[in-house]
Design an enzyme around this catalytic site. Sequence first.
Site, short mmCIF file in Angstrom:
data_model
loop_
_atom_site.label_atom_id
_atom_site.label_comp_id
_atom_site.label_asym_id
_atom_site.label_seq_id
_atom_site.Cartn_x
_atom_site.Cartn_y
_atom_site.Cartn_z
N LYS A 148 0.80 -1.22 0.00
CA LYS A 148 0.00 0.00 0.00
C LYS A 148 0.84 1.29 0.00
O LYS A 148 0.52 2.25 -0.69
CB LYS A 148 -0.96 0.01 1.19
CG LYS A 148 -2.12 -0.97 1.04
CD LYS A 148 -3.02 -0.90 2.25
CE LYS A 148 -4.40 -1.46 1.94
NZ LYS A 148 -5.39 -1.12 2.97
N ASP A 188 -10.35 3.54 2.12
CA ASP A 188 -10.63 2.90 3.41
C ASP A 188 -11.46 3.82 4.33
O ASP A 188 -12.40 3.36 5.00
CB ASP A 188 -9.33 2.52 4.12
CG ASP A 188 -8.78 1.20 3.62
OD1 ASP A 188 -9.54 0.43 3.00
OD2 ASP A 188 -7.58 0.93 3.83
N1 LIG Z 1 -12.62 -3.91 7.62
C1 LIG Z 1 -11.74 -3.47 6.76
O1 LIG Z 1 -12.05 -3.14 5.60
C2 LIG Z 1 -10.33 -3.29 7.20
C3 LIG Z 1 -9.44 -2.47 6.49
C4 LIG Z 1 -8.12 -2.33 6.96
C5 LIG Z 1 -7.74 -3.01 8.12
N2 LIG Z 1 -8.63 -3.81 8.76
C6 LIG Z 1 -8.24 -4.53 9.99
O2 LIG Z 1 -7.73 -3.58 10.92
C7 LIG Z 1 -6.75 -4.20 11.75
C8 LIG Z 1 -5.48 -3.36 11.79
O3 LIG Z 1 -4.91 -3.29 10.49
P1 LIG Z 1 -3.58 -2.44 10.18
O4 LIG Z 1 -3.38 -2.50 8.72
O5 LIG Z 1 -3.61 -1.12 10.88
O6 LIG Z 1 -2.48 -3.35 10.90
P2 LIG Z 1 -1.05 -2.88 11.47
O7 LIG Z 1 -0.55 -1.70 10.72
O8 LIG Z 1 -0.24 -4.13 11.52
O9 LIG Z 1 -1.38 -2.41 12.97
C9 LIG Z 1 -1.72 -3.35 13.95
C10 LIG Z 1 -2.26 -2.62 15.17
O10 LIG Z 1 -2.65 -3.57 16.15
C11 LIG Z 1 -1.92 -3.33 17.35
N3 LIG Z 1 -1.62 -4.59 18.04
C12 LIG Z 1 -1.18 -5.75 17.49
N4 LIG Z 1 -0.99 -6.69 18.45
C13 LIG Z 1 -1.30 -6.10 19.63
C14 LIG Z 1 -1.31 -6.53 20.97
N5 LIG Z 1 -0.96 -7.79 21.31
N6 LIG Z 1 -1.70 -5.65 21.94
C15 LIG Z 1 -2.07 -4.40 21.62
N7 LIG Z 1 -2.08 -3.91 20.35
C16 LIG Z 1 -1.70 -4.76 19.37
C17 LIG Z 1 -0.66 -2.65 16.91
O11 LIG Z 1 -0.08 -1.96 17.98
P3 LIG Z 1 1.50 -1.55 17.94
O12 LIG Z 1 1.57 -0.29 17.13
O13 LIG Z 1 1.85 -1.38 19.35
O14 LIG Z 1 2.22 -2.71 17.28
C18 LIG Z 1 -1.22 -1.71 15.83
O15 LIG Z 1 -1.88 -0.61 16.39
C19 LIG Z 1 -6.56 -5.61 11.18
O16 LIG Z 1 -7.34 -6.48 11.93
C20 LIG Z 1 -7.11 -5.50 9.77
O17 LIG Z 1 -7.60 -6.73 9.28
C21 LIG Z 1 -9.91 -3.96 8.35
#
Ligand SMILES: NC(=O)c1ccc[n+]([C@@H]2O[C@H](COP(=O)([O-])OP(=O)(O)OC[C@H]3O[C@@H](n4cnc5c(N)ncnc54)[C@H](OP(=O)(O)O)[C@@H]3O)[C@@H](O)[C@H]2O)c1
Length: 277
Positions: free
Chosen positions: A65, A102
């Site tokens: 992305k 998004d």
């Molecule tokens: N519905 C949709 O269309 C859509 C679109 C986009 C994303 N999503 C979903 O949104 C979620 C996040 O996506 P992303 O792209 O932002 O992922 P990302 O960039 O990998 O970010 C992951 C996030 O989760 C936190 N996290 C992970 N493990 C954790 C733990 N054990 N305790 C506390 N916080 C934790 C991370 O915190 P740290 O910064 O501390 O690592 C970070 O804030 C995913 O589940 C994804 O599938 C859904």
Amino acid sequence: MIRACVIGWPIEHSRSPLIHTYWLRLYEIDGSYEKIAVRPVDLPKFLGSLHARGFAGANVTLPHKEEALRAAEFADEAANAIGAANALWLDRDGRLCASNSDAFGFITNLITEAPDWKRGGRPVTVLGGGGAARAILYGLLGEGLTEIRLANRTRDRAEQLAQEFGSRVDVVDWELRHVALAGCGLIVNATSLGMTGRPALDLDLTELPVDAVVADLVYHPLETQLLAAARARGSRAVDGLGMLLYQAVPGFECWFGIRPEVTPELRAELVASLHGP
Ligand SMILES: NC(=O)c1ccc[n+]([C@@H]2O[C@H](COP(=O)([O-])OP(=O)(O)OC[C@H]3O[C@@H](n4cnc5c(N)ncnc54)[C@H](OP(=O)(O)O)[C@@H]3O)[C@@H](O)[C@H]2O)c1
């Protein structure tokens, strides 16, 4: 025949082909939408050959992305603010253009599922600091919200976002996320906690007003523990599948020329796919 695709690495999990082929069938369009695995090292070459390969455009998923945005010659405001692209197209001059839908997907779904979500102008709590949280902040600020409480496990990432998005975003310690919910009209889980195979999000909803809306971006499973807890106390729950469906609308319109509708049948197909492999 108009062709589009989704690229990522890996790509098997992508539900985008299901969504776009449903619309191609529904509107009887002579087109195709395929998924293509593109290794990060091959991305520049692939994007440079989009036209030669016969594609009108492409969706972009992880991990491409940010790189796709950098490769584009033009990017819209949302893509620039979010710092990532999820849709690409070629303009009349063959220039690679980038967009990010998004935030549009999240807000459109929220308005559809909970039309009065802004009632009372109350604060909103967002959990997360990754790419998804960026899109949510952009979308919420665009809706004119004046107070967003942002909590992320790694506080520095939240601080960075607050710096970029301005004074309407207040960073809250991850440990204080439970009390940050006091007085809020909406909370959004933009972490990956709650996804199948990951730990659940540990969040005590006691302080949250009962008439608040609880939104989870996670859609696998559809009903996360957070959403189940919200429903159990009488709060409205908005799942992540709606965002996934609505974010696909602008890309389809751009490539295939028809603004598609998110129908209950389409949602049912996606829900069924979540129960599959
Ligand atoms: N519905 C949709 O269309 C859509 C679109 C986009 C994303 N999503 C979903 O949104 C979620 C996040 O996506 P992303 O792209 O932002 O992922 P990302 O960039 O990998 O970010 C992951 C996030 O989760 C936190 N996290 C992970 N493990 C954790 C733990 N054990 N305790 C506390 N916080 C934790 C991370 O915190 P740290 O910064 O501390 O690592 C970070 O804030 C995913 O589940 C994804 O599938 C859904």
